[in-house]
Design a protein around this motif. Sequence first.
Motif, PDB file in Angstrom:
ATOM      1  N   PHE A  41     -33.321 -23.405 -18.228  1.00  0.00           N
ATOM      2  CA  PHE A  41     -32.352 -24.486 -18.400  1.00  0.00           C
ATOM      3  C   PHE A  41     -32.866 -25.726 -17.681  1.00  0.00           C
ATOM      4  O   PHE A  41     -33.263 -25.674 -16.534  1.00  0.00           O
ATOM      5  N   ASP A  42     -32.849 -26.790 -18.414  1.00  0.00           N
ATOM      6  CA  ASP A  42     -33.321 -28.041 -17.839  1.00  0.00           C
ATOM      7  C   ASP A  42     -32.163 -29.023 -17.933  1.00  0.00           C
ATOM      8  O   ASP A  42     -31.686 -29.328 -19.031  1.00  0.00           O
ATOM      9  N   ALA A  43     -31.698 -29.474 -16.799  1.00  0.00           N
ATOM     10  CA  ALA A  43     -30.512 -30.323 -16.785  1.00  0.00           C
ATOM     11  C   ALA A  43     -30.777 -31.672 -17.446  1.00  0.00           C
ATOM     12  O   ALA A  43     -29.840 -32.351 -17.849  1.00  0.00           O
ATOM     13  N   ALA A  44     -32.030 -32.052 -17.567  1.00  0.00           N
ATOM     14  CA  ALA A  44     -32.322 -33.311 -18.248  1.00  0.00           C
ATOM     15  C   ALA A  44     -32.227 -33.101 -19.751  1.00  0.00           C
ATOM     16  O   ALA A  44     -31.643 -33.908 -20.480  1.00  0.00           O
ATOM     17  N   ALA A  45     -32.768 -31.965 -20.242  1.00  0.00           N
ATOM     18  CA  ALA A  45     -32.716 -31.680 -21.673  1.00  0.00           C
ATOM     19  C   ALA A  45     -31.376 -31.053 -22.055  1.00  0.00           C
ATOM     20  O   ALA A  45     -31.032 -30.975 -23.231  1.00  0.00           O
ATOM     21  N   THR A  46     -30.610 -30.625 -21.064  1.00  0.00           N
ATOM     22  CA  THR A  46     -29.332 -29.906 -21.199  1.00  0.00           C
ATOM     23  C   THR A  46     -29.400 -28.707 -22.150  1.00  0.00           C
ATOM     24  O   THR A  46     -28.479 -28.456 -22.912  1.00  0.00           O
ATOM     25  N   ARG A  47     -30.488 -27.951 -22.068  1.00  0.00           N
ATOM     26  CA  ARG A  47     -30.528 -26.717 -22.860  1.00  0.00           C
ATOM     27  C   ARG A  47     -31.526 -25.739 -22.275  1.00  0.00           C
ATOM     28  O   ARG A  47     -32.374 -26.118 -21.459  1.00  0.00           O
ATOM     29  N   MET A  48     -31.408 -24.476 -22.691  1.00  0.00           N
ATOM     30  CA  MET A  48     -32.417 -23.480 -22.331  1.00  0.00           C
ATOM     31  C   MET A  48     -32.775 -22.689 -23.583  1.00  0.00           C
ATOM     32  O   MET A  48     -32.039 -22.690 -24.563  1.00  0.00           O
ATOM     33  N   GLN A  49     -33.912 -22.024 -23.503  1.00  0.00           N
ATOM     34  CA  GLN A  49     -34.395 -21.321 -24.683  1.00  0.00           C
ATOM     35  C   GLN A  49     -35.054 -20.008 -24.252  1.00  0.00           C
ATOM     36  O   GLN A  49     -35.731 -19.978 -23.202  1.00  0.00           O
ATOM     37  N   THR A  50     -34.832 -18.947 -25.023  1.00  0.00           N
ATOM     38  CA  THR A  50     -35.484 -17.673 -24.699  1.00  0.00           C
ATOM     39  C   THR A  50     -36.071 -17.056 -25.966  1.00  0.00           C
ATOM     40  O   THR A  50     -35.640 -17.386 -27.083  1.00  0.00           O
ATOM     41  N   THR A  51     -37.036 -16.179 -25.785  1.00  0.00           N
ATOM     42  CA  THR A  51     -37.622 -15.447 -26.918  1.00  0.00           C
ATOM     43  C   THR A  51     -37.420 -13.965 -26.649  1.00  0.00           C
ATOM     44  O   THR A  51     -37.637 -13.499 -25.522  1.00  0.00           O
ATOM     45  N   HIS A  52     -36.985 -13.225 -27.681  1.00  0.00           N
ATOM     46  CA  HIS A  52     -36.698 -11.794 -27.498  1.00  0.00           C
ATOM     47  C   HIS A  52     -37.405 -10.989 -28.575  1.00  0.00           C
ATOM     48  O   HIS A  52     -37.608 -11.471 -29.698  1.00  0.00           O
ATOM     49  N   ARG A  53     -37.737  -9.753 -28.174  1.00  0.00           N
ATOM     50  CA  ARG A  53     -38.397  -8.883 -29.147  1.00  0.00           C
ATOM     51  C   ARG A  53     -37.657  -7.557 -29.196  1.00  0.00           C
ATOM     52  O   ARG A  53     -37.235  -7.022 -28.167  1.00  0.00           O
ATOM     53  N   SER A  54     -37.487  -7.037 -30.418  1.00  0.00           N
ATOM     54  CA  SER A  54     -36.907  -5.712 -30.598  1.00  0.00           C
ATOM     55  C   SER A  54     -37.775  -5.028 -31.644  1.00  0.00           C
ATOM     56  O   SER A  54     -37.751  -5.409 -32.818  1.00  0.00           O
ATOM     57  N   GLY A  55     -38.568  -4.030 -31.208  1.00  0.00           N
ATOM     58  CA  GLY A  55     -39.539  -3.424 -32.126  1.00  0.00           C
ATOM     59  C   GLY A  55     -40.502  -4.504 -32.587  1.00  0.00           C
ATOM     60  O   GLY A  55     -41.078  -5.224 -31.774  1.00  0.00           O
ATOM     61  N   ASN A  56     -40.609  -4.696 -33.898  1.00  0.00           N
ATOM     62  CA  ASN A  56     -41.522  -5.741 -34.355  1.00  0.00           C
ATOM     63  C   ASN A  56     -40.786  -7.015 -34.767  1.00  0.00           C
ATOM     64  O   ASN A  56     -41.352  -7.918 -35.353  1.00  0.00           O
TER      65      ASN A  56
END
Length: 808
Positions: A392-407
């Motif tokens: 989370f970046d308060a300047a960009a006001t968002r956060m991002q994640t990447t997730h994997r489940s199997g392939n």
Amino acid sequence: MADAGRSPTVPGSAPTGLSSSVAASRLERDGRNDVPTVRSSHLLTTVRRQLLDTIMLVLLTAAGLTALTADWTDCAVIVAVIVLNTILGTVQEVRSARSIAALADLTAPQATVIRDAVPRLIPSSQVVRGDLLAVSGGDIVAADATLSLAQFLRVDESMLTGESIPVEKTDGDRLAAGTVVSTGRGLAVVQETGARSSIGSIAASLSKIRPAGTPLQRQLATLGHRLAVAAAAAAVVVAGLNLAMGHGLETSVVLAISLAVAAIPESLPAVSAIALALAARRMAEAGVLARHLAAVEALGSVTVLAVDKTGTLTEGRMSVSDTWAPDISVAVGGVDLLSAAALCNNARNADDPLPSTHDDPLEVALVDAATAAGIDVAALRRRWVRVGEIPFDAAATRMQTTHRSGNRQVELCKGSPEAVLGSVLDESDPAAGAMAERWAAAGSRVIAVAGRTDGRWHLLGLVAITDAPRSTARGMIEQFRRAGIRPVMVTGDHQATAQAIASAIGLIGPGDHPLSAAEFLAGADGSVLARVRPEEKRAIVGELQRRGQLVAMTGDGVNDAPALRQADIGVAMGRRGSEVAKQTADLILTDDGLPSMISAVREGRRAADNLRRFLHYAVSGGIAEIVIMIIGPVLVVPVPLSAGQILWINLLTHGLPGVAMGSEPAVADVLTRPPRTPTDQLLDRRAGLRVALLGTWIATVCLLAGRIGAATGGSAQSTIFVALTFAQLGVAVALRPGRAIRHNPLLPASVGLNLLLVVLAVTWSPLLALFHTRPLTYGEWLLCVGAGVLAAVVGRRQRQDSSAVGGR
Ligand SMILES: Nc1ncnc2c1ncn2[C@@H]1O[C@H](COP(=O)(O)OP(=O)(O)OP(=O)(O)O)[C@@H](O)[C@H]1O
């Protein structure tokens, strides 16, 4: 350097951490985890410092002179004054040093360690080698340690390397003591503590560089010097006068020295230190910890209080009140709105192996909402393993994640509607935009969530989060305004949300709109600034200061540290605040609430008022002594006061009553009058004139009493001696703020004791010899009481003008 994680002597890397008993024995063996500082000085050193004080040296010279000429009575009085002054000075110094040390302990840094398999928040000084240290965003690393587990951990090492971009840390990397965790979490095994760690080089860089003494103390020092010069000049005149009258060199010099010593308010620094230390202690009782005395004093002059919204003006307890999805069934790769909000989220779930020292209440609210909707967040997170994160970046006001489940892989993003709808999504979604506006206007914080599987971002929906305004907020705002302190809300939240909350608590009227940071910096003025990025907060504080304000600023996050440092008074929240914010701040609010701030302002103003009052009292007394010694020989009696008498009056009137005046209760208008400008002179022309007038008046009534006493067959000197003591003590009582005497019993007690001592000096035969006094007749007693009353009457009149004497 031993590797504490593997060394057989430091087997601390088990996930359960150390046991309390092992930790205790290591603390005993290795010592505390802090840099040895200059500890409070030894008693003898304090005594020596007192004796080496210029005034004391002058007194010692006078004692030597009297001894040389075998003037044993004066010598005995001077020695008694030296001893008593040293005892008083030492006691005062030790007392204020103790209060300051107690405060330092209360505001010492803390760290989370796993002990006996449970996370515990302990003072950083108690961290030992082998401890399992849990760190997360906003923490200051308590000791040198090796990471055994890191989750998207970034550490700001600028204080070590000068490099301002946070460094990514993974398992096995070293963490240096004193560096700051920007984002992510980790578990690390402590390798080195205390002076052996890198803390020493860092401790200083974190805190504000503060000038020695508080502004008021520095003003006092300057004033003290000026008074000393004036007193020295007066002493020379008196010495000349006495020589001319044929009183012999030794008598003239000792008399002059005594006058100089008496006229200089040498107890001012001690009284100011005590007044501020007492104020700091009372503030701590009210829930405000001052990290240094200058903050106590500056609080009294604050004109703007810049506050953040969440948790300060609002409860800080967030909950999801509504959700909206563009299409009921929308899901990206099988992940729907609430699942995404729980995955793209750093708040703990039930079986999280890593403790977090500070869970974001917004993220906790999202996890709770997902759980309430029947989602098993722990299982969801196991199924969709996180493989990447843009924190989370308060300047960009968002956060991002990447997730994997199997392939399968999915990217998730959550943040402000502007950030997600405006720059993440390829196409705008007017329906979502309208919904977000509506919720924000109702005072909710809105979070938009999006997902991407196939190279395209899809909006998963919006979540409305409510956080009710504190019930005390409206009253607080009114109180601050009454005290002449303007509250300004500085928030990262949306304009509409900020406006709704601000008008709910009476910060702005219904038609007023929040300003952006840019508008404010361009010269606009307002009480609510919204969508402010953390790096803009510092500029906003600077702008307020440029507009002549003395700014107190609240903050809690890592990003708030620069603004807290820039503010005249940085205020951190004790519970919710990050360690960095706390260690950068000047004040810490233990209960995170503003009500305690108002008590703190009262204490700051009270301390400053008391100092002014003492100054008024002490300087007028000094002037009275000088006038008596210069005019008296011409009009009344060749030696109006002996050296011993002058010193005795000085000791009686400045010692204990001085300390008592430093702890007077607050005056009635303390919170309804405007703050004092920090540049206000302690003794401006007006106040200086009043002091001079009071001093001359005291001298006049005392000389008059002496003259009448002599004319009726009494001793002019003894009458002046008693009359002057009565007059000064009368002024001490008259200058008191108009509160019941029980609020400060120390003052009447010390005045009573002094009256007794001066009465003994003219009635008890051993003291008669010592002070060269004679018993007074009834008529003379009456004259002395009259002088006391007349001095008190003028003192009282001057008190009515609050600005001159530290308030009514
Ligand atoms: N954990 C988070 N994940 C994603 N977006 C967030 C998160 N926290 C806040 N936001 C978004 O970023 C915006 C700014 O939030 P931030 O926490 O920086 O504000 P703030 O200045 O701390 O607010 P306040 O004054 O209310 O304490 C919020 O309005 C919200 O839309």
